[in-house]
Design an enzyme around this catalytic site. Structure first.
Site, mmCIF file in Angstrom:
data_model
loop_
_atom_site.group_PDB
_atom_site.id
_atom_site.type_symbol
_atom_site.label_atom_id
_atom_site.label_comp_id
_atom_site.label_asym_id
_atom_site.label_seq_id
_atom_site.Cartn_x
_atom_site.Cartn_y
_atom_site.Cartn_z
ATOM 1 N N ARG A 15 0.851 -1.183 0.000
ATOM 2 C CA ARG A 15 0.000 0.000 0.000
ATOM 3 C C ARG A 15 0.893 1.241 0.000
ATOM 4 N NH1 ARG A 15 -1.854 0.867 4.387
ATOM 5 N NH2 ARG A 15 -1.253 -0.946 5.606
ATOM 6 N N TYR A 58 -1.349 -3.449 -6.880
ATOM 7 C CA TYR A 58 -1.156 -4.147 -5.597
ATOM 8 C C TYR A 58 -2.486 -4.262 -4.834
ATOM 9 C CZ TYR A 58 -0.294 -5.180 -0.824
ATOM 10 O OH TYR A 58 -0.401 -5.762 0.402
ATOM 11 N N GLY A 59 -2.747 -5.424 -4.280
ATOM 12 C CA GLY A 59 -4.022 -5.740 -3.635
ATOM 13 C C GLY A 59 -4.614 -4.652 -2.753
ATOM 14 N N LYS A 97 -9.611 -2.180 2.012
ATOM 15 C CA LYS A 97 -9.248 -1.016 2.835
ATOM 16 C C LYS A 97 -10.054 0.225 2.446
ATOM 17 C CE LYS A 97 -6.058 -3.395 4.890
ATOM 18 N NZ LYS A 97 -6.295 -3.895 6.242
ATOM 19 N N HIS A 131 -10.621 -1.953 11.935
ATOM 20 C CA HIS A 131 -9.545 -2.797 11.410
ATOM 21 C C HIS A 131 -9.271 -3.895 12.446
ATOM 22 C CE1 HIS A 131 -5.122 -2.849 9.761
ATOM 23 N NE2 HIS A 131 -5.843 -3.787 9.231
ATOM 24 N N SER A 188 0.092 -3.660 11.347
ATOM 25 C CA SER A 188 0.664 -4.763 10.567
ATOM 26 C C SER A 188 1.901 -5.309 11.277
ATOM 27 C CB SER A 188 1.010 -4.281 9.157
ATOM 28 O OG SER A 188 1.998 -3.296 9.239
ATOM 29 N N CYS A 192 2.025 -7.730 13.473
ATOM 30 C CA CYS A 192 1.798 -8.101 14.877
ATOM 31 C C CYS A 192 1.071 -9.444 15.000
ATOM 32 C CB CYS A 192 1.007 -7.018 15.587
ATOM 33 S SG CYS A 192 1.958 -5.516 15.850
ATOM 34 N N ASN A 238 -2.511 -14.824 12.398
ATOM 35 C CA ASN A 238 -2.193 -15.977 13.257
ATOM 36 C C ASN A 238 -3.122 -16.023 14.463
ATOM 37 O OD1 ASN A 238 -0.096 -16.483 11.528
ATOM 38 N ND2 ASN A 238 1.501 -15.676 12.862
ATOM 39 N N ASP A 252 -9.373 -9.455 9.504
ATOM 40 C CA ASP A 252 -8.879 -8.105 9.192
ATOM 41 C C ASP A 252 -9.873 -6.981 9.493
ATOM 42 O OD1 ASP A 252 -6.736 -6.496 8.234
ATOM 43 O OD2 ASP A 252 -7.736 -6.258 6.308
ATOM 44 N N ARG A 263 1.704 -12.206 -0.793
ATOM 45 C CA ARG A 263 0.366 -12.445 -0.227
ATOM 46 C C ARG A 263 -0.287 -13.704 -0.771
ATOM 47 N NH1 ARG A 263 -1.833 -8.463 3.485
ATOM 48 N NH2 ARG A 263 -0.195 -6.915 3.612
ATOM 49 N N ARG A 301 3.466 -3.753 19.058
ATOM 50 C CA ARG A 301 4.762 -4.394 19.275
ATOM 51 C C ARG A 301 5.565 -3.437 20.130
ATOM 52 N NH1 ARG A 301 8.047 -8.160 16.318
ATOM 53 N NH2 ARG A 301 6.338 -8.741 14.944
ATOM 54 N N GLY A 337 0.025 -20.042 19.513
ATOM 55 C CA GLY A 337 -1.078 -20.732 20.193
ATOM 56 C C GLY A 337 -1.138 -20.431 21.683
ATOM 57 N N ASN A 367 -0.898 -17.791 23.110
ATOM 58 C CA ASN A 367 -1.658 -16.558 23.400
ATOM 59 C C ASN A 367 -3.070 -16.865 23.893
ATOM 60 O OD1 ASN A 367 0.504 -14.951 22.682
ATOM 61 N ND2 ASN A 367 -0.155 -14.716 20.557
HETATM 62 C C1 OXD Z 1 -2.946 -4.335 5.917
HETATM 63 C C2 OXD Z 1 -3.545 -5.518 5.287
HETATM 64 O O1 OXD Z 1 -2.073 -3.707 5.304
HETATM 65 O O2 OXD Z 1 -4.426 -6.121 5.903
HETATM 66 O O3 OXD Z 1 -3.358 -3.999 7.039
HETATM 67 O O4 OXD Z 1 -3.161 -5.860 4.148
HETATM 68 MN MN MN Z 2 -5.148 -5.087 7.616
#
Ligand code: OXD
Ligand code: MN
Length: 595
Positions: A69, A197-198, A206, A226, A248, A250, A254, A277, A375, A406, A500, A502
């Site tokens: 992005r 880019y996605g 987004k 988000h 992102s 973090c 997962n 997300d 991705r 973080r 896990g 967590n």
């Molecule tokens: C981001 C994504 O950048 O989810 O937050 O791709």
């Molecule tokens: Mn995101």
């Protein structure tokens, strides 16, 4: 196709601007998918992967200058600059339409314009929003097919006079100097040009689900955040849903697909995924916030994903997945750094160049096979831990919010805010320290309120105000927590194993929501009392846990200075309650003088 005159007129208008050779209305059918894939394989826009090993999977490379992005080229175009606020780039709508229009003009000559009707959220749910994306990229069509409910059914739901977000995308020359990602919240319109880019081009994600939706949500009385959404089932069979915002890098995907450690699994814990997300949330009659995941797929970061770190993501991506910018092996399968198994002896890297492990560039730096932001786009329905009710149009009730970042030193493993207003302050002061994988100075703190810094479609000071006002309407609000999986010890090592494990922290959070867990009060909030986190099967000395949960007044004094500077940037528009919480925190540390 459609009897919606506004839609037809808008498509005509955009076609006059971009001048495509053809216009194709997408119906979302399987036959359409096969036809488009065939075309993309023929032109090289996509490469078909090994169909025995990765059935239904395809591979794509973006231009080398177009891999993430581009926040500096992303603008909120409102009539008044103040309405975009100090944390957004702003452009007037006139300038936006003119500048992007000049790039769009004639840019689809020799190309096809695809009309992609899509619904964010289940078609017909009161939570959902319809958008129509016009794009000259088959890659975009095929990704939108995974990430959204797409096709004729959406046009049927739109009817003759339904409202929709107008989303225009064109690859143009994919020149970074001719790239703009523009949101016009006042016009319910998105224009994205010059990128493939996605995050810049899957306009339902987004651009619509966060930037436009946050603006619409404030007008219509709901929240677009988000946030991942995860369900924790305890040994008594009780399900609790948690929504969590993380910047992102973090571990959001997962956490959304967490696998319980053996000892907790044996006790009967189970984790289900609703989304990784984005969360759209509404207040229902029971005074609670109910959330849906408006997406139908995951657009996840690939490097670091493996059968250890995220077996559910691995299982999900074995079929019907589009891989972007990973390494391509000679047998037509894919590879990435920190994946499974040894690297291939040779491959094509994400730029299409010959690659072998250990290769270095002219500066002696290791050349990676996959781009660090490569991705997967994969259907959520394929995820082994997807919740059976993940598409329930009513959503799921949220009991807790997590805010995370973080932080090497500052934040303890977990703490609970004192109340909603304090929780909003905790979210508003969220921050993350840059890692080696990100641009900027190592360890530098980037404030990222509610992980929405790049995604809020209006002035963030008003956004904090809206969160505060929402709390007043909730008779049964989620409790608000902060987590930090990344606290280091004196040697810079991470004593908390994360992943896990967590779940142990989430379990404490769930129990706090049910008044079933002990806590101790500190100046920043409640932390788990000694022994309150279930440590069965995990060998971490009590002393280390004590350190992971400790609160250092000196570190907080430093952070408070940084927070003050950040909030000062919002001027008078920042709600008084936020300053109130700032002063209260200072006072609880006995720092009256440093206000
Ligand atoms: C981001 C994504 O950048 O989810 O937050 O791709
Ligand atoms: Mn995101």
């Amino acid at each position: 196709m459609t009897g919606n005159i506004k839609l037809k007129n808008w498509v005509k208008e955009c076609a006059e601007l971009c001048q495509p050779d053809n216009i194709v209305w997408c119906d979302g059918s399987e036959a359409e998918k096969e036809r488009l894939e065939k075309q993309a394989f023929a032109t090289g826009e996509l490469i078909q992967l090994n169909q025995e090993k990765l059935p239904g999977c395809a591979y794509h490379r973006t231009a080398t200058n177009d891999v993430a992005r581009t926040e500096h080229l992303t603008f909120i175009c409102t009539r008044r600059k103040e309405d975009a606020g100090p944390t957004n780039n702003w452009m007037s709508p006139e300038e936006g339409y003119e500048r992007a229009g000049a790039i769009f003009r004639g840019s689809m000559r020799g190309r096809t314009m695809y009309v992609i009707p899509f619904s964010m959220g289940p078609i017909g749910s009161p939570f959902s929003k319809i958008g129509v994306e016009l794009s000259d990229s088959i890659y975009v069509v095929l990704n939108m097919r995974i990430m959204t409910n797409m096709g004729q059914a959406v046009l049927n739901a739109l009817g003759t006079d339904g409202k929709f977000t107008k989303a225009l995308h064109g690859k143009a020359e994919r020149d970074i100097n001719k790239r703009l990602i523009l949101q016009f919240p006042e016009d319910n319109t998105i224009w994205s040009v010059g990128s493939g880019y996605g995050g810049n081009v899957l306009l339902g994600k987004k651009c619509l689900s966060l930037r436009i939706a946050s603006y619409l949500g404030r007008q219509e009385g709901w929240l677009a955040e988000h946030m991942l959404i995860v369900g924790i089932q305890d040994p008594q069979g009780r399900m609790t849903y948690i929504a969590g915002a993380f910047p992102s890098a973090c571990g959001k995907t997962n956490l959304a697909m967490l696998v319980p450690p053996e000892a907790l699994k044996a006790k009967g814990f189970k984790v289900v995924t609703i989304g990784d997300d984005i969360a759209w949330m509404r207040i229902k009659e029971d005074g609670r916030l109910w959330a849906v995941n408006p997406e139908t797929g995951f657009f996840g970061v690939v490097p670091g994903t493996n059968w250890q770190t995220n077996p559910n993501a691995m299982a999900t991506t074995q079929k019907n997945t589009i891989y972007t910018n990973v390494a391509l092996k000679p047998d037509g399968t894919v590879w990435w750094e920190d994946g499974d198994g040894p690297p291939p002896a040779e491959a094509q890297d994400w730029q299409g160049n010959y690659w072998r492990p250990g290769m270095t560039d002219e500066d002696g730096k290791t050349v990676t096979g996959a781009h660090p932001n490569s991705r997967f786009t994969t259907p959520a329905s394929q995820c082994p831990c997807i919740a059976p009710n993940w598409q329930d149009p009513e959503g799921v009730p949220i009991s807790a919010f997590l805010f995370g970042g973080r932080r090497a030193r500052l934040a303890p493993l977990v703490y609970q805010s004192f109340n909603w207003q304090h929780g909003v302050f905790v979210g508003a002061t969220m921050a993350s320290e840059r890692t080696a994988a990100q641009y900027g100075k190592l360890g530098e703190v980037r404030r990222d309120p509610m992980a929405m810094l790049p995604f809020c479609g209006y002035n963030m000071a008003d956004y904090f105000g809206y969160w505060l006002a929402t709390g007043k309407k909730l008779t049964n609000p989620p409790k608000i927590f902060h987590v930090n999986w990344f606290r280091t010890d004196e040697r810079g090592k991470l004593p908390w194993p994360g992943f896990g494990e967590n779940l142990r922290v989430l379990d404490w959070i769930v129990k706090r929501c049910r008044d079933e867990a002990a806590a101790e009060e500190t100046p920043i909030g409640y932390v788990p009392a000694p022994g309150a986190i279930d440590m069965s099967g995990l060998d971490i000395p009590a002393k280390v846990m004590e350190k992971l949960l400790s609160v250092s007044p000196d570190d907080w004094a430093d952070d408070l200075k940084n927070i003050k500077e950040f909030f000062t940037g919002f001027g008078d528009r920042l709600p008084g309650e936020i300053w109130e919480e700032y002063r209260a925190l200072n006072d609880r540390f006995g720092n009256g003088a440093s206000r």
